[in-house]
Design a protein around this motif. Structure first.
Motif, PDB file in Angstrom:
ATOM      1  N   VAL A  48      42.678  48.168  30.955  1.00  0.00           N
ATOM      2  CA  VAL A  48      42.437  46.604  31.243  1.00  0.00           C
ATOM      3  C   VAL A  48      41.999  46.241  32.116  1.00  0.00           C
ATOM      4  O   VAL A  48      42.017  46.744  33.204  1.00  0.00           O
ATOM      5  CB  VAL A  48      43.543  45.578  30.669  1.00  0.00           C
ATOM      6  N   GLU A  49      40.368  44.997  32.242  1.00  0.00           N
ATOM      7  CA  GLU A  49      40.092  44.971  33.379  1.00  0.00           C
ATOM      8  C   GLU A  49      39.500  43.183  33.238  1.00  0.00           C
ATOM      9  O   GLU A  49      40.245  42.924  31.939  1.00  0.00           O
ATOM     10  CB  GLU A  49      38.067  44.968  32.984  1.00  0.00           C
ATOM     11  N   VAL A  50      39.640  42.925  34.205  1.00  0.00           N
ATOM     12  CA  VAL A  50      40.234  41.540  34.030  1.00  0.00           C
ATOM     13  C   VAL A  50      39.417  40.897  34.898  1.00  0.00           C
ATOM     14  O   VAL A  50      38.496  41.280  35.800  1.00  0.00           O
ATOM     15  CB  VAL A  50      41.561  40.567  34.605  1.00  0.00           C
ATOM     16  N   TYR A  51      38.760  39.200  34.773  1.00  0.00           N
ATOM     17  CA  TYR A  51      37.342  38.549  34.937  1.00  0.00           C
ATOM     18  C   TYR A  51      38.136  37.358  35.855  1.00  0.00           C
ATOM     19  O   TYR A  51      37.979  36.068  35.526  1.00  0.00           O
ATOM     20  CB  TYR A  51      36.711  38.382  33.764  1.00  0.00           C
ATOM     21  N   PRO A  52      38.176  36.993  37.274  1.00  0.00           N
ATOM     22  CA  PRO A  52      38.631  36.161  38.305  1.00  0.00           C
ATOM     23  C   PRO A  52      37.177  35.437  37.923  1.00  0.00           C
ATOM     24  O   PRO A  52      37.191  34.339  38.582  1.00  0.00           O
ATOM     25  CB  PRO A  52      38.798  37.148  39.265  1.00  0.00           C
ATOM     26  N   ALA A  55      38.097  33.395  34.432  1.00  0.00           N
ATOM     27  CA  ALA A  55      39.228  32.511  34.366  1.00  0.00           C
ATOM     28  C   ALA A  55      40.313  33.063  35.617  1.00  0.00           C
ATOM     29  O   ALA A  55      40.769  33.743  35.683  1.00  0.00           O
ATOM     30  CB  ALA A  55      39.961  33.435  33.753  1.00  0.00           C
ATOM     31  N   PRO A  56      39.458  32.444  37.421  1.00  0.00           N
ATOM     32  CA  PRO A  56      40.272  32.375  38.076  1.00  0.00           C
ATOM     33  C   PRO A  56      41.738  32.120  38.808  1.00  0.00           C
ATOM     34  O   PRO A  56      42.668  32.850  39.024  1.00  0.00           O
ATOM     35  CB  PRO A  56      39.588  32.054  39.404  1.00  0.00           C
ATOM     36  N   THR A  58      43.990  31.813  36.377  1.00  0.00           N
ATOM     37  CA  THR A  58      44.717  32.968  34.909  1.00  0.00           C
ATOM     38  C   THR A  58      44.785  34.207  35.814  1.00  0.00           C
ATOM     39  O   THR A  58      45.817  35.036  35.329  1.00  0.00           O
ATOM     40  CB  THR A  58      43.377  32.550  33.415  1.00  0.00           C
ATOM     41  N   VAL A  59      43.567  35.092  36.057  1.00  0.00           N
ATOM     42  CA  VAL A  59      43.890  36.101  36.916  1.00  0.00           C
ATOM     43  C   VAL A  59      44.439  36.582  37.782  1.00  0.00           C
ATOM     44  O   VAL A  59      45.244  37.063  37.636  1.00  0.00           O
ATOM     45  CB  VAL A  59      41.741  36.407  37.177  1.00  0.00           C
ATOM     46  N   ALA A  60      44.305  35.451  38.966  1.00  0.00           N
ATOM     47  CA  ALA A  60      45.363  35.832  39.692  1.00  0.00           C
ATOM     48  C   ALA A  60      47.028  35.425  39.131  1.00  0.00           C
ATOM     49  O   ALA A  60      47.915  36.109  40.619  1.00  0.00           O
ATOM     50  CB  ALA A  60      44.940  34.365  40.705  1.00  0.00           C
ATOM     51  N   ASN A  61      47.702  34.882  38.525  1.00  0.00           N
ATOM     52  CA  ASN A  61      48.899  34.415  37.889  1.00  0.00           C
ATOM     53  C   ASN A  61      48.852  35.994  37.442  1.00  0.00           C
ATOM     54  O   ASN A  61      49.846  36.458  38.074  1.00  0.00           O
ATOM     55  CB  ASN A  61      48.700  33.664  37.192  1.00  0.00           C
ATOM     56  N   PHE A  62      47.855  36.731  36.484  1.00  0.00           N
ATOM     57  CA  PHE A  62      47.693  37.973  36.143  1.00  0.00           C
ATOM     58  C   PHE A  62      48.945  38.584  37.135  1.00  0.00           C
ATOM     59  O   PHE A  62      49.967  40.003  36.669  1.00  0.00           O
ATOM     60  CB  PHE A  62      46.924  37.946  35.063  1.00  0.00           C
ATOM     61  N   LEU A  63      47.322  39.105  38.028  1.00  0.00           N
ATOM     62  CA  LEU A  63      48.016  40.171  38.597  1.00  0.00           C
ATOM     63  C   LEU A  63      48.755  40.385  39.920  1.00  0.00           C
ATOM     64  O   LEU A  63      49.343  41.021  40.002  1.00  0.00           O
ATOM     65  CB  LEU A  63      46.320  40.488  39.628  1.00  0.00           C
ATOM     66  N   GLN A  64      49.479  38.734  39.975  1.00  0.00           N
ATOM     67  CA  GLN A  64      50.773  38.597  40.542  1.00  0.00           C
ATOM     68  C   GLN A  64      51.581  38.295  40.469  1.00  0.00           C
ATOM     69  O   GLN A  64      52.678  39.530  40.595  1.00  0.00           O
ATOM     70  CB  GLN A  64      50.854  36.872  41.237  1.00  0.00           C
ATOM     71  N   PRO A 102      53.643  27.518  34.859  1.00  0.00           N
ATOM     72  CA  PRO A 102      52.674  28.519  34.009  1.00  0.00           C
ATOM     73  C   PRO A 102      51.560  28.134  34.954  1.00  0.00           C
ATOM     74  O   PRO A 102      52.050  27.009  35.776  1.00  0.00           O
ATOM     75  CB  PRO A 102      53.194  27.092  32.624  1.00  0.00           C
ATOM     76  N   VAL A 103      50.482  28.541  34.716  1.00  0.00           N
ATOM     77  CA  VAL A 103      49.332  28.589  35.397  1.00  0.00           C
ATOM     78  C   VAL A 103      48.128  27.645  34.017  1.00  0.00           C
ATOM     79  O   VAL A 103      48.343  26.758  33.167  1.00  0.00           O
ATOM     80  CB  VAL A 103      48.224  29.874  34.910  1.00  0.00           C
ATOM     81  N   VAL A 104      47.584  26.929  35.153  1.00  0.00           N
ATOM     82  CA  VAL A 104      46.702  25.635  33.893  1.00  0.00           C
ATOM     83  C   VAL A 104      46.303  26.521  32.840  1.00  0.00           C
ATOM     84  O   VAL A 104      45.298  27.406  33.452  1.00  0.00           O
ATOM     85  CB  VAL A 104      46.106  25.073  34.889  1.00  0.00           C
TER      86      VAL A 104
END
Length: 202
Positions: A48-52, A55-56, A58-64, A102-104
């Protein structure tokens, strides 16, 4: 002041070359800012490719969660053919893994920045009825799910990436026979589909 046709032509070529260089640099920067994660599963691998930039938070949360190895050893616990496949929250014994706060919700903002809608192959955050309740669980759309898109009337679901390779593996997962499993009355693959690892590859 006058210019010869050759001089004008050289300047035009230089301008075109400069624009091409700038466009190439912008494309390269955009590509470099799109991290990729490889999921190695018992059904095969997909990336998967993610887009900071869309959705910065959300992506930071997922990558952590990826860096913390949270997804390693979890299962796809909710699989609905012609809808989506969901995972990232439960281990192979269907015990729910602890999560961070949770993330906003960023669904509307991501769309406003040109992000994807909930279409085939996109990656979105799972949540409860509270828009700001997403933590580690994610889902992959296996059809165009317009009703999940953010709108003026509904917060919808935040799309923050997409599958860029291995969609055939996602297809195998979505076609899995399902039934009850663990605490869930339905939609659980009868043969567990394990995420062996999730690794940042770019």
């Amino acid at each position: 002041m006058t210019f010869s046709n050759k001089a004008i032509g050289r300047r035009a070529c230089l301008a075109v070359a400069t624009l091409a260089l700038v466009a190439g640099q912008a494309w390269a920067q955009g590509a470099a800012s799109a991290p990729r994660v490889r999921f190695a599963t018992s059904a095969g691998d997909f990336v998967v490719e993610v887009y900071p930039d869309k959705a910065p938070k959300t992506v930071a949360n997922f990558l952590q969660y990826v860096r913390d190895k949270h997804y390693d050893g979890t299962v796809f616990h909710r699989v609905i053919d012609n809808f989506m496949v969901q995972g990232g929250g439960f281990d192979a014994s269907y015990a729910q893994k602890p999560t961070r706060p949770p993330v906003v919700h960023e669904g509307r903002e991501a769309l406003a920045k040109g992000g994807d809608k909930n279409v085939v192959g996109t990656l979105a955050m799972a949540r409860t009825n509270d828009p700001d309740s997403a933590s580690s669980q994610f889902f992959i759309n296996v059809r165009d799910n317009d009703f999940l898109n953010p709108s003026a009337q509904s917060p919808g679901y935040t799309v923050f990436g997409k599958v860029v390779s291995g969609m055939d593996v996602v297809g195998k997962i979505k076609a899995s026979p399902t039934g009850p499993g663990g605490p869930f009355p339905s939609d659980v693959p009868r043969t567990p589909i394990l995420i062996n690892s999730a690794t940042l590859v770019k």
